[in-house]
Design a protein around this motif. Structure first.
Motif, PDB file in Angstrom:
ATOM      1  N   SER A 163       0.829  -1.204   0.000  1.00 51.15           N
ATOM      2  CA  SER A 163       0.000   0.000   0.000  1.00 51.15           C
ATOM      3  C   SER A 163       0.867   1.259   0.000  1.00 51.15           C
ATOM      4  N   ALA A 164       1.995   1.225   0.703  1.00 47.44           N
ATOM      5  CA  ALA A 164       2.899   2.380   0.728  1.00 47.44           C
ATOM      6  C   ALA A 164       3.519   2.611  -0.645  1.00 47.44           C
ATOM      7  N   VAL A 165       3.798   1.542  -1.367  1.00 39.45           N
ATOM      8  CA  VAL A 165       4.327   1.675  -2.729  1.00 39.45           C
ATOM      9  C   VAL A 165       3.303   2.356  -3.620  1.00 39.45           C
ATOM     10  N   MET A 229      -9.214  11.040  -5.726  1.00 40.17           N
ATOM     11  CA  MET A 229      -7.810  10.741  -5.488  1.00 40.17           C
ATOM     12  C   MET A 229      -7.422  11.039  -4.057  1.00 40.17           C
ATOM     13  N   GLU A 230      -7.922  12.168  -3.515  1.00 42.56           N
ATOM     14  CA  GLU A 230      -7.622  12.533  -2.136  1.00 42.56           C
ATOM     15  C   GLU A 230      -8.119  11.476  -1.180  1.00 42.56           C
ATOM     16  N   ALA A 231      -9.339  11.000  -1.423  1.00 42.54           N
ATOM     17  CA  ALA A 231      -9.920  10.003  -0.539  1.00 42.54           C
ATOM     18  C   ALA A 231      -9.113   8.719  -0.565  1.00 42.54           C
ATOM     19  N   CYS A 232      -8.614   8.359  -1.742  1.00 37.51           N
ATOM     20  CA  CYS A 232      -7.849   7.130  -1.852  1.00 37.51           C
ATOM     21  C   CYS A 232      -6.515   7.241  -1.146  1.00 37.51           C
ATOM     22  N   VAL A 233      -5.885   8.388  -1.213  1.00 35.45           N
ATOM     23  CA  VAL A 233      -4.592   8.556  -0.578  1.00 35.45           C
ATOM     24  C   VAL A 233      -4.725   8.588   0.929  1.00 35.45           C
ATOM     25  N   SER A 234      -5.833   9.155   1.417  1.00 37.16           N
ATOM     26  CA  SER A 234      -5.995   9.298   2.856  1.00 37.16           C
ATOM     27  C   SER A 234      -6.447   7.996   3.504  1.00 37.16           C
ATOM     28  N   VAL A 235      -7.120   7.103   2.765  1.00 35.57           N
ATOM     29  CA  VAL A 235      -7.547   5.823   3.293  1.00 35.57           C
ATOM     30  C   VAL A 235      -6.536   4.769   2.908  1.00 35.57           C
ATOM     31  N   ASP A 236      -6.017   4.783   4.337  1.00 39.30           N
ATOM     32  CA  ASP A 236      -5.057   3.804   3.987  1.00 39.30           C
ATOM     33  C   ASP A 236      -5.773   2.401   3.883  1.00 39.30           C
ATOM     34  N   ASP A 269     -13.932   2.381  -9.724  1.00 33.17           N
ATOM     35  CA  ASP A 269     -13.224   1.326 -10.434  1.00 33.17           C
ATOM     36  C   ASP A 269     -12.444   1.967 -11.553  1.00 33.17           C
ATOM     37  N   ASP A 270     -11.869   1.159 -12.428  1.00 32.92           N
ATOM     38  CA  ASP A 270     -10.972   1.707 -13.428  1.00 32.92           C
ATOM     39  C   ASP A 270     -11.745   2.155 -14.667  1.00 32.92           C
ATOM     40  N   SER A 339      -8.124   2.624  -7.769  1.00 33.16           N
ATOM     41  CA  SER A 339      -8.874   1.382  -7.621  1.00 33.16           C
ATOM     42  C   SER A 339      -8.026   0.317  -6.926  1.00 33.16           C
ATOM     43  N   VAL A 340      -6.739   0.261  -7.281  1.00 31.34           N
ATOM     44  CA  VAL A 340      -5.826  -0.672  -6.619  1.00 31.34           C
ATOM     45  C   VAL A 340      -5.705  -0.333  -5.143  1.00 31.34           C
ATOM     46  N   LYS A 341      -5.635   0.953  -4.844  1.00 34.48           N
ATOM     47  CA  LYS A 341      -5.530   1.404  -3.456  1.00 34.48           C
ATOM     48  C   LYS A 341      -6.758   0.976  -2.642  1.00 34.48           C
ATOM     49  N   LEU A 342      -7.932   1.098  -3.231  1.00 36.74           N
ATOM     50  CA  LEU A 342      -9.145   0.705  -2.521  1.00 36.74           C
ATOM     51  C   LEU A 342      -9.210  -0.797  -2.304  1.00 36.74           C
TER      52      LEU A 342
END
Length: 374
Positions: A163-165, A229-236, A269-270, A339-342
C-alpha cells in the motif's frame, strides 16, 4: 516481505511479439526483467540468497514510435531475394515501474542490501548497473522518472508494505498510472458459463469492455477526480490461447469469489479513457462512476480489458538446441491506481492479485506468467 520498486523510462520497446500479435509488451518480457534483476543481485552484487518471488507492472505512459524499422530481406532462395510477409516492427516508448516482491534469506545479506538501498550514493550505483543489464521487451531502459508534472522524481526504493508503494506512485503520478492485472480466471469462467472456446470468450469480453467505455463517454459527464484521489490517498483454472491451439492446460486459481469478481465496488473502479489501439496513456482520464455501473442491461462493469501475450508454448519436441514455440494469449485488465488502493484499504482483494509469477509446466511444455494469487 519487501517490495523493490524500479521506476524507469524506456525506448524502442517491442510491442509486436510476433507477426500475429500486436499490443503492449508481453508479460513474459516483464518476467524476464524480474529474472534479470535476480541474476544481477546474485552474480554481480553477491546477494546469493536474493530471490524474485513475484512482480507487478505499472504503466505511466506508452506511446508508439512514429517511425517503424523495416526488416531486412531474408536470405536468397534459388537466385532471388525473399521478403517477409509482414514488414512492420512496432516499437514504443514511455515510462513505467517494475515492482518486485523479493526475499533475501541470509540475514547478513538482507541487512546489507537494505542499508545499500537507504544510501543515495549506493542507490545511484545500483541504478547505473541495472540500467546496463535490464531490457524492457528489447528496448533500452533508463532507471528513474521525473513524475507526471516533472516535480516529483522517482528513483528506486524499497518498502515493506504494498500500500505504501501504491501511495508513492500516486503522489508522483496523480492522474496517470495503470496496473496490469491478470484476468485469465475471468476468461476461464466466461468460457465455461457460455460453453464456448476461450478465443470466443476473449473477444466477447474485450468487446463488452469497449462498448461500456464508449457508452460512458457519451452518457456520463466528465468530472474532476481530485476528490476521489484525495480520498484514496488518505484511506489507507486458466485456459490459455496460443496461435492454433485454443485449449491449453489449466491450473486451479484458488481465488475466492469476492476477489475474482469483475466489479466489487460500484463507486470506484478503473473507468478510464484508454485508447489501447494507439497505445496512448497520456490521454487517459478518470471519470466518476455513477451508482448504476451497468451500462448494458444486466452486464456488470468489466473494466479496461486487453489481450496480452503472457508466455509461450512449445509446439513440438525440441530438436537439439532449437525450440519451436507459439505465443500464448490471455486477458489482462488495466487498473487505475486509486482502484488498486481501494482493494487494499477496503480489503476488496489481497495484494497478491496485483502481482504475477512465472511458471513452467514441463508436462505440457508451457511457460507462462500467471497471477501470484494462484
Amino acid at each position: 516481505m519487501y517490495f523493490l520498486t524500479i521506476p524507469f523510462t524506456y525506448s524502442a520497446s517491442n510491442i509486436r511479439p510476433n507477426d500475429m500479435i500486436a499490443g503492449m509488451p508481453s508479460m513474459s518480457a516483464v518476467a524476464g526483467m524480474a529474472h534479470n534483476l535476480q541474476r544481477v543481485m546474485q552474480t554481480e552484487l553477491g546477494y546469493t540468497t536474493f530471490s524474485s518471488l513475484a512482480f507487478s507492472l505499472i504503466y505511466f505512459n506508452i506511446d508508439r514510435d512514429i517511425g517503424t524499422p523495416r526488416r531486412p530481406p531474408q536470405e536468397p532462395s534459388k537466385g532471388s531475394m525473399r521478403m517477409p510477409g509482414l514488414m512492420d516492427i512496432r516499437r514504443a516508448h514511455g515510462q513505467a515501474a517494475l515492482v518486485v516482491y523479493f526475499d533475501v534469506t541470509d540475514e547478513h545479506e538482507s541487512n546489507t542490501l537494505l542499508n545499500q538501498l537507504g544510501e543515495s550514493a549506493r542507490v545511484h550505483a545500483l541504478q547505473h548497473l541495472l540500467a546496463g543489464e535490464l531490457r524492457f521487451a528489447g528496448g533500452e531502459v533508463f532507471i528513474g522518472t521525473q513524475g507526471e508534472f516533472g516535480n516529483k522524481s522517482l528513483t528506486m526504493f524499497v518498502e515493506q508494505d504494498w500500500s505504501a508503494v501504491v501511495s508513492q506512485l500516486m503522489t508522483a503520478y496523480p492522474t496517470q498510472g495503470l496496473l496490469i492485472q491478470d484476468m485469465s480466471h475471468e476468461l476461464s469462467r466466461a468460457a465455461q458459463e457460455c460453453g464456448t472456446s476461450t478465443l470466443v470468450a476473449l473477444a466477447d469480453l474485450i468487446y463488452q469492455s469497449r462498448l461500456q467505455r464508449e457508452a460512458k463517454r457519451q452518457q456520463s459527464p466528465r468530472t474532476e477526480s481530485s476528490a476521489v484521489m484525495e480520498a484514496c490517498v488518505s484511506v489507507d483454472s486458466t485456459p490459455l490461447i496460443s496461435e492454433g491451439l485454443e485449449d491449453q492446460p489449466d491450473e486451479p486459481c484458488g481465488l475466492s469469489e469476492e476477489s475474482t469478481s469483475l466489479s466489487t465496488d460500484p463507486l470506484l473502479d478503473d473507468d478510464a479513457l484508454f485508447d489501447y489501439d494507439d497505445f496512448d496513456l497520456d490521454a487517459m482520464t478518470d471519470e466518476a462512476i455513477v451508482e448504476n455501473a451497468d451500462t448494458d442491461a444486466g452486464q456488470p462493469y468489466v473494466g479496461v480489458l486487453l489481450p496480452c501475450a503472457i508466455g509461450f508454448h512449445e509446439v513440438c519436441q525440441p530438436r537439439g538446441d532449437q525450440h519451436f514455440v507459439e505465443s500464448v494469449l490471455s486477458l489482462v485488465r488495466a487498473r487505475i491506481l486509486p482502484s488498486v488502493k481501494l482493494d487494499l484499504s477496503q480489503s476488496r482483494a489481497a495484494w497478491q492479485t496485483h502481482f504475477w509469477r512465472w511458471e513452467y509446466l514441463p508436462a505440457h511444455r508451457l511457460y507462462r506468467a500467471v497471477s501470484f494469487a494462484q
